[in-house]
Design an enzyme around this catalytic site. Structure first.
Site, PDB file in Angstrom:
ATOM      1  N   GLU A 173       0.861  -1.180   0.000  1.00  0.00           N
ATOM      2  CA  GLU A 173       0.000   0.000   0.000  1.00  0.00           C
ATOM      3  C   GLU A 173       0.900   1.233   0.000  1.00  0.00           C
ATOM      4  OE1 GLU A 173      -2.628  -0.165   3.349  1.00  0.00           O
ATOM      5  OE2 GLU A 173      -3.178  -2.251   2.982  1.00  0.00           O
ATOM      6  N   ASP A 412      -6.793 -11.942   5.429  1.00  0.00           N
ATOM      7  CA  ASP A 412      -6.044 -10.702   5.662  1.00  0.00           C
ATOM      8  C   ASP A 412      -4.620 -10.999   6.144  1.00  0.00           C
ATOM      9  OD1 ASP A 412      -5.559  -7.994   5.875  1.00  0.00           O
ATOM     10  OD2 ASP A 412      -7.187  -7.595   7.278  1.00  0.00           O
ATOM     11  N   GLU A 461      -6.593  -6.753  -2.177  1.00  0.00           N
ATOM     12  CA  GLU A 461      -6.231  -5.404  -1.743  1.00  0.00           C
ATOM     13  C   GLU A 461      -4.975  -4.995  -2.519  1.00  0.00           C
ATOM     14  OE1 GLU A 461      -6.248  -2.694   2.298  1.00  0.00           O
ATOM     15  OE2 GLU A 461      -5.476  -4.739   2.425  1.00  0.00           O
ATOM     16  N   GLU A 467      -9.840   2.627   3.869  1.00  0.00           N
ATOM     17  CA  GLU A 467      -9.623   2.354   5.289  1.00  0.00           C
ATOM     18  C   GLU A 467      -8.478   3.192   5.852  1.00  0.00           C
ATOM     19  OE1 GLU A 467      -6.865  -1.455   5.934  1.00  0.00           O
ATOM     20  OE2 GLU A 467      -8.700  -1.955   4.882  1.00  0.00           O
TER      21      GLU A 467
END
Length: 659
Positions: A173, A412, A461, A467
């Site tokens: 990310e 996750d 993701e 988020e």
């Protein structure tokens, strides 16, 4: 006689040299892209688009055990060219069918290996193929990307402070840093996809595809500062629990090799997508084209859809006669909301079980009662789990919860893409398919085509989604939102989790745990449901927030998550993008901008000629520059000749349903 002998030796040496160096050329079907392959002491390829150098001579090789270097002093046995012009169906994708047209060159070398090149009208790719009888160990792979000028890049660097000693442990990310090739941050890694801007409106995005039984590709700067070279995470030998809440496996010892694997196999594709205009990047199928077809014969049980999600909104429902939280009453409320609004799923995020042993339930959550309650209301239940909890007992977990009636899992904290983890991802996908369970890989490396091979994986993701708004006030989210459709989304679906009903202009935005908000306007959020690809798409806000904004909720609930046709109407990387998608006879359109307001024109020429259409339109309100929740709804008649101008507010958007 002596002179004749010298002449003979001279001719022999030159003949040997001529045999050693060989050149090959492969063009795209439309003739615009040309790939030149040179086999000399090393193997390299060069890519040009018309008269522009996209990739300067760049080497490739693989080093196996016993120091076998596939690509060094390689001897060509033979080569073969083929042309392919085909279509294949993609039932859980952004379009029904994908055109698969390319020219192909396979060069077979001594020492039981080949390199296959494919050149499409929109890019080029290569992969190594080995045909060895025994298993092999891959010690390293050389992937070089050289350029003829110091171009600008949009590069996602690895930045994960949870384990600074191991840069290969990453959440994947990252925002994109706009820097020249020579300014690549030293001693750092970047992951794929990333973009090169060639200053003449042409751009290229670098990808990998069909990553199986192999680690993911990272890049770092090469010594000449004219490009990049590959880095891969070595195979894990020893692991320990760690990371956030001890939900990760941290690597304490790595091998000196990448993977031990089959001797006869294909390796991942190294691919480059080339675009003459930015919008072409927002509707590209390269990863889909380079990936293996579905290994699941019957996919009729796989149901895409939207998901009412609890974690982002902190289970924050109110005006109810029970205490909201991780309990049975709260989840029944979510199920009722989903059923009323035709939302296909509810996810139970962290807290429904013991996180390290998901066979043990939270006593406040009556899971069997919730599954039955949801089934009566035509809502499916998806369970959150850490990768570690799934990995520890995959078959037992899936068997147990499939029998209970659970529809799938959100897995996750994967946070790695070494070969061991990649193999685990494939194993989870296969075992989930055996039990007819869908999968959402959260905390995941970027997708590389496994979504075609295992279509029960509906989302990934590997993106810095909504988020993060809960704790990153300095992030420029509209800039990122208008960048990822041209880069990250090319790799595959994105579990970005849109749907904020509390929307803020730049100066008013602030982080909040229980009442989180989004950067940009309400229409920006509505448009994301069309712009962002996600066969399993979250609705991030709480039922309370959605019910207070029922008009927006009704719009979201009508937007499907897979489509029959996709058109990228316009856009510029990091500035704005407009995408139209069709499902059955209905079109859905989304347009978003960065923090700059702008005027855009929507040309409806994509509609069928000779017919009238009704367009339900949500556009930024006149005061959206101060009140980001301000919007205007209208219903008008349009046809293929219609052209409409709209003003997108700062961080704004535009969303339509046209039928």
């Amino acid at each position: 006689m002596k002179n004749a002998f010298i002449l003979f030796c001279f001719i022999l040496v030159n003949f040997s040299f001529a045999q050693k160096k060989q050149d090959f050329t492969l063009n795209s079907p439309n003739g615009k892209i040309q790939v030149k392959i040179v086999v000399n002491d090393k193997i390299s390829w060069t890519i040009t688009h018309e008269n522009d150098v996209i990739l300067a001579p760049s080497e490739m090789s693989m080093t196996l055990d016993e120091n076998q270097i596939l690509g060094k002093n390689a001897v060509v046995l033979n080569s073969k060219k083929e042309s392919v012009n085909a279509y294949f169906e993609t039932p859980l994708y952004k379009k029904k069918t994908v055109k698969d047209q390319y020219n192909k060159l396979t060069i077979n070398f001594k020492n039981d290996f080949s390199i296959e090149f494919r050149v499409f009208d929109d890019g080029a790719a290569y992969r190594f193929i080995t045909k060895k009888k025994k298993d092999i160990t891959v010690n390293s792979e050389e992937v070089v990307l050289n350029f003829d000028q110091d171009y600008n890049t949009l590069m996602p660097y690895v930045r994960d402070l949870r384990n600074p000693k191991d840069p290969f442990i990453s959440s994947f990310e990252s925002h994109y840093e706009n820097k020249k090739i020579s300014e690549f941050s030293k001693d750092t890694l970047a992951f794929l996809p990333f973009l090169i801007d060639y200053k003449n409106h042409k751009k290229a995005v670098f990808l990998e595809a069909n990553l199986e039984d192999y680690p993911g590709l990272f890049v770092t700067n090469n010594q000449s500062k004219s490009g990049f070279e590959s880095r891969f995470s070595k195979y894990p030998l020893q692991e320990t629990n760690g990371g956030f809440n001890n939900l990760n496996k941290l690597i304490t010892e790595r091998a000196d090799y990448l993977v031990k694997t089959k001797g006869t196999r294909t390796f991942p594709w190294r691919a480059i997508v080339i675009a003459e205009n930015d919008s072409a990047l927002a509707n590209n199928d390269m990863v889909q084209k380079l990936s293996d077809p579905s290994k699941i014969k019957d996919i009729s049980w796989i149901k895409p859809g939207k998901v009412a999600w609890d974690w982002w909104n902190d289970w924050n429902i109110y005006n109810v006669d029970f205490k909201a939280g991780i309990n049975t009453q709260t989840y029944k409320y979510y199920i009722d909301f989903a059923s009323k609004n035709k939302v296909e799923y509810v996810v139970l995020d962290e807290g429904w079980s013991v996180e390290t042993d998901i066979m043990k339930h939270n006593p406040n959550v009556d899971l069997e009662a919730l599954i039955a309650y949801a089934k009566e209301r035509n809502v499916g239940i998806i369970l959150w789990a850490s990768w570690m909890a799934i990995h520890n007992k995959t078959e037992a977990v899936f068997n147990n919860y499939a029998k209970l009636g659970v529809q799938g899992f959100k897995v996750d904290f994967i946070d790695r893409d070494d070969a061991k983890m990649v193999n685990s991802v494939y194993d989870i996908a296969q075992k989930a398919a055996n039990h007819k369970l869908i999968i959402d890989f959260h905390g995941m490396y970027k997708p590389t085509g496994i979504q075609r091979t295992y279509p029960n994986i509906l989302n990934f993701e590997g993106v810095k989604g909504l988020e993060n708004n809960k704790w990153t006030p300095n992030d420029d989210v509209p800039l990122y939102d208008t960048t990822i459709p041209f880069i990250r989304m090319m790799a595959g679906p994105m579990d970005y989790t849109p749907g904020a009903m509390r929307n803020a202009i730049k100066s008013e935005f602030k982080p909040s745990h229980s009442n989180p908000m989004s950067q940009g306007t309400r229409c920006h959020q509505l448009a994301l449901y069309t712009v962002f690809e996600a066969p399993l798409q979250m609705m991030a806000d709480s039922p309370t927030a959605f019910m207070k904004e029922q008009e927006s909720t009704d719009f979201i609930s009508k937007v499907p998550t897979t489509f029959d046709e996709t058109i990228a109407l316009n856009g510029e990387v990091g500035k704005f993008v407009t995408i139209a998608r069709k499902k059955a006879n209905i079109w859905y359109l989304g347009s978003i901008t960065n923090w700059d307001s702008r005027d855009i024109t929507i040309d409806f020429s994509f509609l069928e000629k000779g017919k009238k259409f009704q367009a339900e339109i949500f556009s930024d309100g006149l005061n959206a520059d101060k009140a980001a929740t301000d919007y205007k709804k209208e219903i008008i008649t349009v046809d293929s000749s219609t052209k409409l101008k709209y003003r997108l507010a700062n961080g704004g958007g535009l969303a339509m349903i046209i039928k």
